[in-house]
Design a protein around this motif. Structure first.
Motif, PDB file in Angstrom:
ATOM      1  N   LEU A   1       0.863  -1.174   0.000  1.00  0.00           N
ATOM      2  CA  LEU A   1       0.000   0.000   0.000  1.00  0.00           C
ATOM      3  C   LEU A   1       0.903   1.227   0.000  1.00  0.00           C
ATOM      4  N   LEU A   2       1.285   1.650  -1.188  1.00  0.00           N
ATOM      5  CA  LEU A   2       2.209   2.770  -1.304  1.00  0.00           C
ATOM      6  C   LEU A   2       1.499   4.078  -0.984  1.00  0.00           C
ATOM      7  N   PRO A   3       2.160   4.982  -0.269  1.00  0.00           N
ATOM      8  CA  PRO A   3       1.539   6.270   0.054  1.00  0.00           C
ATOM      9  C   PRO A   3       1.620   7.235  -1.120  1.00  0.00           C
ATOM     10  N   GLU A   4       0.801   8.250  -1.084  1.00  0.00           N
ATOM     11  CA  GLU A   4       0.950   9.340  -2.038  1.00  0.00           C
ATOM     12  C   GLU A   4       2.237  10.097  -1.701  1.00  0.00           C
ATOM     13  N   PRO A   5       2.955  10.584  -2.703  1.00  0.00           N
ATOM     14  CA  PRO A   5       4.256  11.194  -2.449  1.00  0.00           C
ATOM     15  C   PRO A   5       4.155  12.499  -1.672  1.00  0.00           C
ATOM     16  N   THR A   6       5.214  12.801  -0.960  1.00  0.00           N
ATOM     17  CA  THR A   6       5.301  14.052  -0.222  1.00  0.00           C
ATOM     18  C   THR A   6       5.632  15.190  -1.179  1.00  0.00           C
ATOM     19  N   GLY A   7       5.425  16.409  -0.712  1.00  0.00           N
ATOM     20  CA  GLY A   7       5.792  17.570  -1.514  1.00  0.00           C
ATOM     21  C   GLY A   7       4.601  18.440  -1.854  1.00  0.00           C
TER      22      GLY A   7
ATOM     23  N   LEU B   1       9.898   0.342 -15.054  1.00  0.00           N
ATOM     24  CA  LEU B   1       8.804   1.306 -15.205  1.00  0.00           C
ATOM     25  C   LEU B   1       7.677   1.063 -14.208  1.00  0.00           C
ATOM     26  N   ALA B   2       7.756  -0.023 -13.452  1.00  0.00           N
ATOM     27  CA  ALA B   2       6.744  -0.325 -12.438  1.00  0.00           C
ATOM     28  C   ALA B   2       7.286  -0.022 -11.052  1.00  0.00           C
ATOM     29  N   ALA B   3       6.422   0.506 -10.190  1.00  0.00           N
ATOM     30  CA  ALA B   3       6.759   0.729  -8.794  1.00  0.00           C
ATOM     31  C   ALA B   3       6.901  -0.621  -8.089  1.00  0.00           C
TER      32      ALA B   3
END
Length: 235
Positions: free
Chosen positions: A32-38, A209-211
């Motif tokens: 469950l990858l988080p949305e990126p910071t920034g 190209l894939a996470a």
């Protein structure tokens, strides 16, 4: 008149136990990858003013990248900044469907010159029919071009889900076929709006190209995607 029923639609019922087991397995084992910071909005660059909106689901939000600078929005802004003063904003959330994104943008009081959308995966997994998807995309495009007066909308095609490394067969085949149907409906919706164009991402078969979750783009995929969008904006 409805068209003939496709093979994958016919086989869904007998395959249902397998498809459900695989879907549960993917959900349980996928990271469950988080949305990126920034920052999700800002102003940078030099040249004519360009008001840019990036809207949609987890890919528009940049899931798979560590920061927004590595995500679609950040890499697109970096590509445009040498030629434009870019005022950019990201309106995207993991899990959002076309209907969710439309509701979000209807509550937004901003004007933009260019909008980039990325939607469809969640419409597929939530069993939205291609006719409903086409209607929702038509409503979304009408809101963008008429209410928000966006002059150019770059609509990213529904991803080829059969190529997602995280999806086993036959689940990948079934979801890929449905994704292709929704993409055809998307093209029909886009044809009604001269301001809109369809961007079919046809990235090479490359594991980089894939996470790590095998479901989202990697920073390198976001770079290739951003370069294609930037080209369409600048032509």
């Amino acid at each position: 008149m409805p068209g003939p029923i496709a093979a994958d639609q016919i086989l869904r019922l007998p395959l249902l136990p397998v498809l459900l087991a695989q879907a549960l397995y993917v959900r349980r084992n996928a990271s469950l990858l988080p949305e990126p910071t920034g920052m999700r909005s800002g102003r940078t660059g030099r040249g004519p003013r360009l008001r840019l909106l990036v809207a949609g689901d987890s890919s528009a939000a940049g899931v798979g990248a560590g920061t927004q600078a590595q995500a679609l929005s950040g890499q697109l802004v970096a590509a445009l900044a040498p030629r434009y003063t870019v005022e950019w904003r990201v309106e995207a959330t993991t899990g959002h469907t076309t209907q969710d994104t439309l509701a979000r943008l209807q509550a937004l009081d901003h004007a933009f010159d260019v909008a980039v959308t990325a939607l469809g995966v969640n419409d597929v997994t939530r069993a939205v029919s291609h006719r409903e998807f086409e209607r929702n995309q038509t409503r979304l495009l009408a809101h963008l071009t008429q209410t928000m007066t966006v002059r150019r909308v770059i609509v990213t095609g529904v991803p080829q889900m059969q190529r997602f490394p995280a999806l086993p067969q036959p689940l990948a085949w079934v979801l890929g076929k449905q994704a292709a149907r929704l993409d055809r409906g998307l093209k029909t919706a886009i044809a009604k709006f001269p301001q809109a164009c369809h961007l079919q991402l046809d990235l090479p078969e490359d594991p980089s190209l894939a996470a790590p979750d095998g479901y989202h783009p990697s920073p390198r995929a976001y770079h290739l995607w951003a370069q294609q969008v930037a080209h369409l904006i600048q032509v």
